[in-house]
Each structure stands twice: as structure tokens, then as C-alpha cells.
Design a protein around this motif. Sequence first.
Motif, PDB file in Angstrom:
ATOM      1  N   ARG A 202     -86.413 -53.569 -33.112  1.00 31.67           N
ATOM      2  CA  ARG A 202     -87.689 -53.743 -33.476  1.00 31.67           C
ATOM      3  C   ARG A 202     -88.461 -54.617 -32.413  1.00 31.67           C
ATOM      4  O   ARG A 202     -87.005 -55.538 -31.814  1.00 31.67           O
ATOM      5  CB  ARG A 202     -88.017 -54.118 -34.523  1.00 31.67           C
ATOM      6  CG  ARG A 202     -88.444 -53.080 -35.906  1.00 31.67           C
ATOM      7  CD  ARG A 202     -88.713 -53.851 -37.177  1.00 31.67           C
ATOM      8  NE  ARG A 202     -87.808 -54.608 -37.734  1.00 31.67           N
ATOM      9  CZ  ARG A 202     -88.018 -55.391 -38.994  1.00 31.67           C
ATOM     10  NH1 ARG A 202     -88.908 -54.419 -39.808  1.00 31.67           N
ATOM     11  NH2 ARG A 202     -87.069 -55.895 -39.590  1.00 31.67           N
ATOM     12  N   PRO A 204     -91.621 -58.229 -31.008  1.00 34.78           N
ATOM     13  CA  PRO A 204     -92.961 -58.678 -31.764  1.00 34.78           C
ATOM     14  C   PRO A 204     -93.838 -57.830 -31.181  1.00 34.78           C
ATOM     15  O   PRO A 204     -93.427 -56.949 -29.851  1.00 34.78           O
ATOM     16  CB  PRO A 204     -92.466 -59.969 -31.115  1.00 34.78           C
ATOM     17  CG  PRO A 204     -91.253 -60.695 -30.136  1.00 34.78           C
ATOM     18  CD  PRO A 204     -90.400 -58.919 -30.630  1.00 34.78           C
ATOM     19  N   LYS A 209     -99.606 -58.859 -34.964  1.00 34.70           N
ATOM     20  CA  LYS A 209     -98.339 -57.436 -35.681  1.00 34.70           C
ATOM     21  C   LYS A 209     -97.024 -57.935 -35.162  1.00 34.70           C
ATOM     22  O   LYS A 209     -96.815 -58.539 -34.158  1.00 34.70           O
ATOM     23  CB  LYS A 209     -99.097 -56.476 -34.950  1.00 34.70           C
ATOM     24  CG  LYS A 209     -98.256 -55.087 -35.273  1.00 34.70           C
ATOM     25  CD  LYS A 209     -98.974 -54.355 -34.852  1.00 34.70           C
ATOM     26  CE  LYS A 209     -98.219 -52.625 -35.334  1.00 34.70           C
ATOM     27  NZ  LYS A 209     -98.243 -52.974 -36.370  1.00 34.70           N
ATOM     28  N   ARG A 210     -96.160 -57.996 -36.313  1.00 30.05           N
ATOM     29  CA  ARG A 210     -95.058 -58.291 -36.831  1.00 30.05           C
ATOM     30  C   ARG A 210     -94.024 -58.158 -35.322  1.00 30.05           C
ATOM     31  O   ARG A 210     -93.238 -58.550 -35.198  1.00 30.05           O
ATOM     32  CB  ARG A 210     -94.378 -58.529 -37.910  1.00 30.05           C
ATOM     33  CG  ARG A 210     -93.123 -59.016 -38.192  1.00 30.05           C
ATOM     34  CD  ARG A 210     -93.264 -59.170 -40.050  1.00 30.05           C
ATOM     35  NE  ARG A 210     -91.808 -60.099 -40.280  1.00 30.05           N
ATOM     36  CZ  ARG A 210     -91.399 -60.029 -41.383  1.00 30.05           C
ATOM     37  NH1 ARG A 210     -91.871 -59.536 -42.603  1.00 30.05           N
ATOM     38  NH2 ARG A 210     -90.311 -60.550 -41.494  1.00 30.05           N
ATOM     39  N   HIS A 211     -94.794 -56.401 -35.886  1.00 30.06           N
ATOM     40  CA  HIS A 211     -93.555 -55.744 -34.804  1.00 30.06           C
ATOM     41  C   HIS A 211     -94.345 -54.364 -34.255  1.00 30.06           C
ATOM     42  O   HIS A 211     -94.636 -53.964 -34.499  1.00 30.06           O
ATOM     43  CB  HIS A 211     -92.303 -55.308 -36.221  1.00 30.06           C
ATOM     44  CG  HIS A 211     -91.540 -56.428 -36.244  1.00 30.06           C
ATOM     45  ND1 HIS A 211     -91.111 -56.059 -37.930  1.00 30.06           N
ATOM     46  CD2 HIS A 211     -90.537 -57.445 -36.482  1.00 30.06           C
ATOM     47  CE1 HIS A 211     -90.223 -57.239 -37.995  1.00 30.06           C
ATOM     48  NE2 HIS A 211     -90.050 -57.796 -37.058  1.00 30.06           N
TER      49      HIS A 211
END
Length: 217
Positions: A202, A204, A209-211
Motif C-alpha cells: 500500500r 498513500p 484517499k488513505r491508500h
Amino acid sequence: MSDPDQSAALAWREGGIPVSTRFDDPYFSLNGGLEETRHVFLAGNDLPARLVPGFHIAELGFGTGLNLLALAQVATVPVRFTSFEAFPMELDELARAHAAFPELAPLAEALRAGWPARRFQVGPVSAEIIVGDARAALPTWQGRADAWFLDGFSPAKNPELWGEPLMAEVARHTAPGGTFATYTAAGHVRRALAAAGFAVSRAPGFAGKRHMSRGRL
């Protein structure tokens, strides 16, 4: 005119953003489509640093061609690009979507000039668009990609383009050491790619959007 069953089926939001009414999903980020492409698909595949003559990028979900245009803007050597698209846009729809990105205008004009033939040159990029369901088209494709842009609509709304069998075909059509990048971090997508042989990580995501996900075969 294309077959209505194969049309893109669009609505439009303010700012010239096309939305698929078939999948209820926009074609690019409402927070900046070009910036998202650069973050997810280019940086996610360590491009343009990896580009060498003959490097081959493949894509699931051509859409407006924005990823191709962003690639052509930064490529300085001849590279290849193959994209699989089940519901291609009409020329006037492409033109309307491209108007949102004036800095890409000359490249977008080259794309549209070759669009009817589905094979065309955009800057240093030789592109081919394969029209049809990727689940049927990818298994018969003879190519192998050095990098993949996995850019179908949201897995929640277009699950057919993210299933284990298709991710296995992506891996089968990836050169050793090849990579993928995608905006989604959905667990079932990451597991499918890992099962296919990718080392998945994963990273950023774009614009809050987190991941997102990326990986190497």
C-alpha cells in the motif's frame, strides 16, 4: 455510431467531468484527474524513470485516455501502450472530456485523430486500444507489459474488472519484474493480485484517499 450496448453511457458534472451512468462512477478524480494520474499510475509504477525504448505499458480501462496523455507528456523515448476498454467513448465525448486539460491539448488532438482506427501515435507513445470485455480479450492477448495501469471503475461498482481470474491474467501478461499500480486498496483486490504472484504494498492515496496499491511481479 457505436452499438448502444457498447457505448460509454455518460452524464456530465460541472468542470467537464464525465460520469458513467452504467457504473455510477466518474472517469477521473473530482479533485484533479491529471494530478491523480501522475500520483497513482505514473509515480506508482516509478515512471518516467523506468522508461526505456520499447517499454510496454498496459491498462485495464482506457476511459478518456487521460493516463495515456499523461504518459505521453513525460515520455522521452519510444514506448508502447495497450489498453482494454469495453465501452469506448465517441469522438465528441472524448473532446468534451479533454477540454478539462488544456495543457494536454496537442497530445489529446493526436489521440482523437487516430481514435477511429484504435491504433495511433501520441507523442513518443505507440498506442493500441483493444475494444471488448477484458475478461475475454486479455487471455488471448499476445503481449506482456512492463507496467500496468489498473484503472477500471470502483471495485464495488465494477467487480468484473477486479476478480481473481482477471488479476491472474494480468500477472500472466506481465514481464518478470513488471509492476502494477491502482487507486484502490480494496482488500479483495490486493489479495487477488498477491495470489497472482505480485508482491503487493500500500502507498498513500491521492487527495485525502488513505491508500492506493502498487506491486511488482
